[in-house]
Write an enzyme that holds these catalytic residues in place. Sequence first.
Site, PDB file in Angstrom:
ATOM      1  N   GLY A 210       0.807  -1.214   0.000  1.00  0.00           N
ATOM      2  CA  GLY A 210       0.000   0.000   0.000  1.00  0.00           C
ATOM      3  C   GLY A 210       0.836   1.258   0.000  1.00  0.00           C
ATOM      4  O   GLY A 210       0.507   2.222   0.701  1.00  0.00           O
TER       5      GLY A 210
ATOM      6  N   SER B 166       3.825  -5.604  -3.506  1.00  0.00           N
ATOM      7  CA  SER B 166       4.019  -4.160  -3.655  1.00  0.00           C
ATOM      8  C   SER B 166       4.895  -3.642  -2.522  1.00  0.00           C
ATOM      9  O   SER B 166       6.024  -4.099  -2.354  1.00  0.00           O
ATOM     10  CB  SER B 166       2.664  -3.453  -3.722  1.00  0.00           C
ATOM     11  OG  SER B 166       2.795  -2.130  -4.167  1.00  0.00           O
TER      12      SER B 166
END
Length: 479
Positions: A110, A189
């Site tokens: 995130g 990520s």
Amino acid sequence: MPELGDTAATTSGPVLGHTVSGGDRGGHVWHFGGVPYATAPRFGLPVDPVPWSARRDCTQPGPLPPQRTEGLELVPGMTATVTAEDCLTAEVWTPSTAGHRAMLVWIPGGSFRIGGAALATYDGRHLSADHDVVVVGLNYRLGLLGFLNAADVPSNLGLRDLLAGLDWVRANAAAFGGDPDRVVVIGESAGAGAIYHLLTRPSLPCAGAIVFSGSPTMTQTGATAAHVARRSLEIAGVAEAADLADRPIDDILDVQDAVVTDLARTVGMMPFHPWVDGDVVPVSPLDAAADDNLCAIPLVIATTADEMELFRPMVPALPRPYAVEMLTAKAAVLGVTADGVDGGLTACGDDLVRAIADVDLQLPALAIAESHARRGLPVWRASFTWQSAGHRACHASDLPFHFGTFDVDTWRDFVGPGPVELLSHRMRSAWAAFADTGCPACAPIGDWPMFDGGPQLVELGATVGVTDDPGHHRLRSWR
């Protein structure tokens, strides 16, 4: 009377969990939510929680780290509901508190600003029930609270939280029916980016790592991180971080948002990011890879086939000379020359979005894998190719496949029609096999040869199996 498995005796005290149904065969597992693995004052080091003696109710998910998700919800299931600054907690799913199972520890992504282990997308019940593994999700401090390089703040607190969390997982493995010697971390990520930065350390409290769509190119120098901190304090109107100790959390998030806007053009969209501090991060991941000095644990390294498609609307159309100039600056950390940039952009059909994906994600992933292969260390490569509806195989489109959580939010519409559950089962089987045996090859996947520097990898999509990387020659055009 307590049911078998509803109580786990952690090192800080007993915790009460509850059963949840899950799995392809209608099984059930125990879920322990919001289990404290550490505590910390604002800008302080993580330390062991204050012990307790009575059973602590952990039948509900814990809070997410403080964050604002507005405008950052590019994929489903990212909306934060309950948040709290006291967030150094774990979510645990286990078939039983008795036993000696492999463990998968999820580090959520995130942009180092949003996300958390208790998001429903990361619900580990199916992974745990179908594959007989203990699944753990770890929260860590984000944004300004986790990555402020101020003189009176310990460095890289978010990464220090994760190290404390991994130590806690090993120390408490037996309490949840797990094996402390078969702990594998998995992240996507920013979660994968966190793992890449931790791999610069000589050793880690885990037996292997699965990194999906992580970028080690954005590592900040200490000077850049200090500049971000100075600007943060200026915007907050204070002289040092200690002056922010009693500010309401909304004030902290206001400062964080203002800094992101203020430094977007000079530092980038992720100003709160791991940096080289000579301690938690001794050198950048790419420098460690170039020196063949990454932590010597087995790795599975994966990217999606069309990483930057998710961000295509945000990438401006640039005349080729400006695109080359921008890419040359970005690719310098990879040792790519201006001629290499020219060749790489040409190989991408002058598609700047594809070229940025190569520089930020594909080439770094290859560099990390090549470093391990040169040392003869176990490393496997994968490409996620499932074509999501309108998004192709974009960044983060793999998320529900790791957990089988397609019915969360609008994920089923996002990933589109087709046998998604079958691909999810195959991927989950591979991750469980990797945690259990140290190799991701398994019956649902088939053969998965270790990476040796050649083009072979495993495709994870409508087709699953060993293939030559279709981007093999394109990526080498950059060199």
